[in-house]
Design a protein around this motif. Structure first.
Motif, PDB file in Angstrom:
ATOM      1  N   GLU B 276      37.344  54.950  22.555  1.00 57.09           N
ATOM      2  CA  GLU B 276      37.269  56.366  22.941  1.00 57.09           C
ATOM      3  C   GLU B 276      36.393  57.158  21.980  1.00 57.09           C
ATOM      4  OE1 GLU B 276      38.283  57.642  25.860  1.00 57.09           O
ATOM      5  OE2 GLU B 276      38.719  55.522  26.260  1.00 57.09           O
ATOM      6  N   ARG B 277      36.508  56.805  20.692  1.00 49.74           N
ATOM      7  CA  ARG B 277      35.655  57.439  19.682  1.00 49.74           C
ATOM      8  C   ARG B 277      34.176  57.306  20.077  1.00 49.74           C
ATOM      9  NH1 ARG B 277      33.884  58.451  14.527  1.00 49.74           N
ATOM     10  NH2 ARG B 277      35.520  59.892  13.944  1.00 49.74           N
ATOM     11  N   ARG B 279      32.994  56.631  23.095  1.00 49.46           N
ATOM     12  CA  ARG B 279      32.746  57.360  24.348  1.00 49.46           C
ATOM     13  C   ARG B 279      32.502  58.850  24.062  1.00 49.46           C
ATOM     14  NH1 ARG B 279      37.041  57.920  28.259  1.00 49.46           N
ATOM     15  NH2 ARG B 279      35.517  58.652  29.777  1.00 49.46           N
ATOM     16  N   ILE B 280      33.333  59.395  23.178  1.00 53.07           N
ATOM     17  CA  ILE B 280      33.190  60.824  22.851  1.00 53.07           C
ATOM     18  C   ILE B 280      31.814  61.084  22.234  1.00 53.07           C
ATOM     19  CG2 ILE B 280      34.046  62.691  21.364  1.00 53.07           C
ATOM     20  CD1 ILE B 280      36.861  61.297  21.602  1.00 53.07           C
ATOM     21  N   LEU B 281      31.455  60.227  21.264  1.00 53.09           N
ATOM     22  CA  LEU B 281      30.172  60.432  20.578  1.00 53.09           C
ATOM     23  C   LEU B 281      28.994  60.270  21.550  1.00 53.09           C
ATOM     24  CD1 LEU B 281      31.001  58.679  17.195  1.00 53.09           C
ATOM     25  CD2 LEU B 281      30.618  61.144  17.589  1.00 53.09           C
ATOM     26  N   SER B 283      28.961  61.101  24.505  1.00 50.86           N
ATOM     27  CA  SER B 283      28.941  62.188  25.511  1.00 50.86           C
ATOM     28  C   SER B 283      28.354  63.479  24.947  1.00 50.86           C
ATOM     29  CB  SER B 283      30.368  62.462  25.999  1.00 50.86           C
ATOM     30  OG  SER B 283      31.107  63.152  25.003  1.00 50.86           O
ATOM     31  N   LYS B 284      27.845  63.396  23.719  1.00 54.83           N
ATOM     32  CA  LYS B 284      27.358  64.625  23.057  1.00 54.83           C
ATOM     33  C   LYS B 284      26.178  65.270  23.765  1.00 54.83           C
ATOM     34  CE  LYS B 284      27.921  65.706  18.526  1.00 54.83           C
ATOM     35  NZ  LYS B 284      27.814  65.562  17.067  1.00 54.83           N
TER      36      LYS B 284
END
Lengths: 284, 284
Positions: B276-277, B279-281, B283-284
């Motif tokens: 998830e970490r 995925r979040i990065l 999605s920036k």
């Protein structure tokens, strides 16, 4: 350094036509200073807030349906701090006079009714302050972004929302609508906290990342909703929220202003104080 | 001076057979010190309380019906400070995880149902802390004192209450029942304040003086109710309440103990934090 005032919070009222590009989520309009100043300034009306909320509650008890009420509607992207803002403001109030309602995904029963049914179930009673953490605006934003409803239905919903909010206002409910405005980068920070800190895992939802892909669509849908429903009896405020404590202070001051404007008086005695004084003493 | 401890609050658990004559409403068992000490001591677990309430709420979100909850039931004579006690304790909690319900005179709709109907409507949901300001105990005390129901019906109600509280406990609701015990003289002081201070007129009810004539009957009915419904899964605590702040501190510590005893853990991640970490990065 000048202090952040109630009138500075009022200046956060949306300018129409509204578009997010004009609003910097990291700004703190009306406030200059550090964290410590902010903490101090945010608390300076707490005693007044607490007293005014009791006054409102007392009017609810004494006047029944004729007493006013307050409805606070909070919207914002995921992790914008809606829950924290309610907690921070409501902690100065008496819980018997306040209610917080979070509107998540509708249940099956809720889906069997029109979208406002579950909202109306939580209408503020006279003398109460109610906060909606998400609200009927989900039904004209999230569902629109994903194309789950057509534009005709969206238009019908906007009409229904306008009618509903007018009805509330007409029977004495002061409406305060706040959009907690964060930047896409700030959301990344918040989401990372949720996957890095085991105490925050429970707040994390994988779909939050998916929704980030629709950021522009959300912004457009929110801007449209705000433009179509901002009214003097149901105003929208855009609270820059990359600085969460600033947003909380602004929200608190907006509620303070709503309470001040009611200009309430303590209910008259429906008894003769001197007679009752003697009755009490005689009952010793 | 030793500090008032959680175990001192637990010692306020009723001793059976219970009779009010053994309990001094002006005493402060386990606490010696002045107002300032009390204020300081009462606050010393506030951070822990706040975190444990969030933990409980998180469990409610993650586990659904399997998560525990807390029900606080407050009873006491008029002006005993029930509302103030809830306010003081709940102000450290997140309002989205707590609900306060005041049970006044039953409405017509409520009277058409059995006495527990309106109570059950407010059962705590998993993860929630609910406070009842008055409760089903009114139905076996006030109504009995005035002879509005016969003893056969009173017995039926006690059976129903015992069954109901056992049901709650069996599905994970921790019940804390507190009787705020004031003296007849202290009530006079409180009532006088309400007729002397225009800001308190709204709290005054002429019938409160009339009810004072039934003080002994109330004491007897409460003692009987407490003796018949005190159980390890639904314990009664007698909080001496002529010193309101002492009673509030005791109540707060009892709720703290209920939270501690649950020994909850933060919900596990239902996702892979590292995935998830990324995925979040991304999605920036």
């Amino acid at each position: 350094m000048s202090k952040f005032k109630v009138k500075d919070a009022l200046k956060l009222r949306v300018d129409k036509p509204f578009d997010f590009t004009d609003y910097d989520p990291a700004s703190t309009p009306g406030f200059t200073g550090d964290k410590k100043d902010l903490k101090k300034q945010a608390k300076r009306f707490d005693d007044e807030l607490s007293e005014l909320q009791e006054l409102l509650f007392a009017n609810g008890r004494a006047l029944g349906p004729d007493a006013p009420a307050i409805l606070v509607i909070l919207q914002g992207m995921d992790t914008s701090g809606k829950g924290g803002a309610v907690k921070s403001v409501f902690s100065v109030f008496d819980p018997q006079g306040t209610t917080t309602v979070g509107f998540g995904k509708p249940t099956e029963e809720e889906l069997e009714h029109d979208f406002l049914w579950r909202i109306r179930n939580h209408d503020p009673r006279p003398g109460q302050i109610v906060a909606f953490d998400r609200s009927h605006y989900e039904d004209v934003v999230t569902q629109r972004v994903h194309g789950w409803v057509d534009e005709k239905e969206i238009n019908r919903r906007f009409d229904a929302i306008r009618t509903y909010e007018k009805e509330l206002a007409d029977r004495g409910v002061r409406i305060v609508k706040a959009f907690l405005h964060i930047s896409k980068d700030f959301q990344v920070e918040n989401l990372l906290e949720r996957v890095d800190d085991p105490k925050k895992y429970w707040k994390y939802d994988e779909s939050d990342v998916t929704e980030r892909g629709f950021w522009q669509d959300y912004s457009r849908a929110y801007a449209d909703a705000i433009n179509r429903t901002d009214e003097d009896h149901a105003p929208w405020y855009i609270l820059p929220s990359d600085n969460k404590k600033y947003a909380r202070m602004a929200l608190k001051f907006l509620i303070l202003e709503a309470l001040r404007e009611m200009d309430l008086s303590w209910p008259e005695a429906d008894f003769d104080p001197e007679v009752e004084r003697q009755r009490i003493l005689a009952s010793k």
